[in-house]
Design an enzyme around this catalytic site. Structure first.
Site, PDB file in Angstrom:
ATOM      1  N   ASN A   9       0.880  -1.172   0.000  1.00 29.05           N
ATOM      2  CA  ASN A   9       0.000   0.000   0.000  1.00 29.05           C
ATOM      3  C   ASN A   9       0.913   1.216   0.000  1.00 29.05           C
ATOM      4  O   ASN A   9       1.498   1.562   1.023  1.00 29.05           O
ATOM      5  CB  ASN A   9      -0.881  -0.042   1.265  1.00 29.05           C
ATOM      6  CG  ASN A   9      -1.700   1.224   1.440  1.00 29.05           C
ATOM      7  OD1 ASN A   9      -1.783   2.054   0.534  1.00 29.05           O
ATOM      8  ND2 ASN A   9      -2.302   1.372   2.610  1.00 29.05           N
ATOM      9  N   TRP A  10       1.031   1.837  -1.166  1.00 30.09           N
ATOM     10  CA  TRP A  10       1.990   2.948  -1.294  1.00 30.09           C
ATOM     11  C   TRP A  10       1.455   4.248  -0.706  1.00 30.09           C
ATOM     12  O   TRP A  10       2.185   5.236  -0.638  1.00 30.09           O
ATOM     13  CB  TRP A  10       2.362   3.151  -2.770  1.00 30.09           C
ATOM     14  CG  TRP A  10       3.130   2.013  -3.376  1.00 30.09           C
ATOM     15  CD1 TRP A  10       3.590   0.881  -2.743  1.00 30.09           C
ATOM     16  CD2 TRP A  10       3.549   1.898  -4.734  1.00 30.09           C
ATOM     17  NE1 TRP A  10       4.257   0.072  -3.624  1.00 30.09           N
ATOM     18  CE2 TRP A  10       4.249   0.670  -4.859  1.00 30.09           C
ATOM     19  CE3 TRP A  10       3.405   2.703  -5.872  1.00 30.09           C
ATOM     20  CZ2 TRP A  10       4.796   0.239  -6.080  1.00 30.09           C
ATOM     21  CZ3 TRP A  10       3.945   2.279  -7.081  1.00 30.09           C
ATOM     22  CH2 TRP A  10       4.639   1.057  -7.178  1.00 30.09           C
ATOM     23  N   SER A 209       3.478  -2.008  10.334  1.00 30.81           N
ATOM     24  CA  SER A 209       4.936  -2.049  10.530  1.00 30.81           C
ATOM     25  C   SER A 209       5.557  -3.402  10.174  1.00 30.81           C
ATOM     26  O   SER A 209       6.514  -3.839  10.822  1.00 30.81           O
ATOM     27  CB  SER A 209       5.311  -1.634  11.961  1.00 30.81           C
ATOM     28  OG  SER A 209       4.870  -0.308  12.217  1.00 30.81           O
ATOM     29  N   GLY A 230       2.824  -1.070   4.294  1.00 28.32           N
ATOM     30  CA  GLY A 230       2.870   0.350   3.952  1.00 28.32           C
ATOM     31  C   GLY A 230       4.295   0.796   3.700  1.00 28.32           C
ATOM     32  O   GLY A 230       4.861   0.598   2.620  1.00 28.32           O
ATOM     33  N   GLY A 231       4.916   1.376   4.710  1.00 27.25           N
ATOM     34  CA  GLY A 231       6.254   1.973   4.573  1.00 27.25           C
ATOM     35  C   GLY A 231       7.272   1.071   3.889  1.00 27.25           C
ATOM     36  O   GLY A 231       7.996   1.515   2.984  1.00 27.25           O
TER      37      GLY A 231
HETATM   38  P1  PGA Z   1       2.847   0.367   7.656  1.00 30.50           P
HETATM   39  O1  PGA Z   1       1.378   0.586   7.031  1.00 30.50           O
HETATM   40  O2  PGA Z   1       3.367  -0.929   7.084  1.00 30.50           O
HETATM   41  O3  PGA Z   1       3.627   1.572   7.215  1.00 30.50           O
HETATM   42  O4  PGA Z   1       2.677   0.299   9.130  1.00 30.50           O
HETATM   43  C1  PGA Z   1       0.508  -0.493   6.829  1.00 30.50           C
HETATM   44  C2  PGA Z   1      -0.789  -0.002   6.232  1.00 30.50           C
HETATM   45  O5  PGA Z   1      -1.269   1.060   6.636  1.00 30.50           O
HETATM   46  O6  PGA Z   1      -1.372  -0.649   5.334  1.00 30.50           O
END
Ligand code: PGA
Length: 246
Positions: A9-10, A209, A230-231
């Site tokens: 998820n960018w 995370s 995400g990140g």
């Molecule tokens: P994160 O985000 O991996 O940066 O914690 C996950 C998400 O919101 O899908």
């Protein structure tokens, strides 16, 4: 057997140059992996991403879609428009949509219906805040998010659920593999009560995370079938490490 699924998820990140480099590094780094892989860029980069991913194991999804198929909804993007651009997936009910755009279960359920009708596979996000967990309400919240979006749906084919504890998103705090497994098992038991869902066959992703260093212990849990990232999805090396762990 549920096939592992890793979704990036960018969020609201990237530029054409960034997307080109990230996808070249990602696709170039793939080996014989078993996991299914998807990336969800911002709307304006979807066409570029689907063209760069054509003929590779990576498919593309949207981060949201409208609850209706067309009409006077300024600024909205219909599920069918995502299909036009080559999307196969759409993320729905992400906690950032719930938090910053006031999305509630009824709207998320309508988006899910619109997405499935257009032919997209929905990734429904659920998860509690830190306060809700500390108050002992995590399961109640997650159950109501599931029921609110999934009950009374005519078609739930292709459904994937992502458990993303809000306190673990972008914070560096990850649910422990045991905490995540406990909630995933609970989610699967809730899905058993939703008509039209094959709970045993539905893939449940963990998100919050996730990175190369913690992915394997999460994926080792029996009810964790992949990750919504995400990140770490913005870094080809990290995302590849997660894919290889899946
Ligand atoms: P994160 O985000 O991996 O940066 O914690 C996950 C998400 O919101 O899908």
């Amino acid at each position: 057997m549920r096939r592992s699924l890793v979704v990036g998820n960018w969020k609201m990140n990237g530029s054409e140059a960034f997307v080109e480099k990230l996808l070249a590094d990602l696709i170039g780094g793939l080996s014989e992996q078993q996991a299914e892989i998807a990336v969800c860029p911002g709307y304006v980069h979807i066409a570029q991403a689907t063209s760069l991913c054509a003929g590779t194991p990576v498919v593309v999804g949207g981060q949201d879609c409208s609850h209706v198929q067309s009409g006077a909804y300024t600024g909205e993007v219909a599920a069918a428009m995502l299909c036009d651009l080559g999307c196969q997936w759409v993320i729905l009910g992400h906690s950032e949509r719930r938090q910053y755009h006031g999305e509630l279960s009824a709207l998320i359920g309508a988006k899910l219906a619109a997405a499935v009708e257009a032919g997209l596979r929905p990734i429904l996000c659920v998860g509690e805040t830190r306060e809700q967990r500390e108050n002992g309400d995590a399961e109640t919240i997650v159950a109501s998010q599931l029921r609110g979006a999934l009950l009374e749906q005519a078609n739930l084919s292709g459904l994937v659920v992502a458990y993303e504890p809000v306190w673990a998103i972008g914070t560096g705090l990850t649910a422990s593999p045991e905490q995540a497994q406990e909630m995933h098992a609970f989610i699967r038991s809730c899905l058993e009560e939703i008509p039209g869902v094959d709970a045993g066959a539905t893939r449940l992703l963990y998100g919050g995370s996730v990175k190369g260093a913690n992915a394997a212990e999460l994926f080792f849990q029996p009810d964790i079938d992949g990750a919504l990232v995400g990140g770490a999805a913005l870094d080809a090396t990290e995302f590849l490490a997660i894919i290889n762990a899946a």
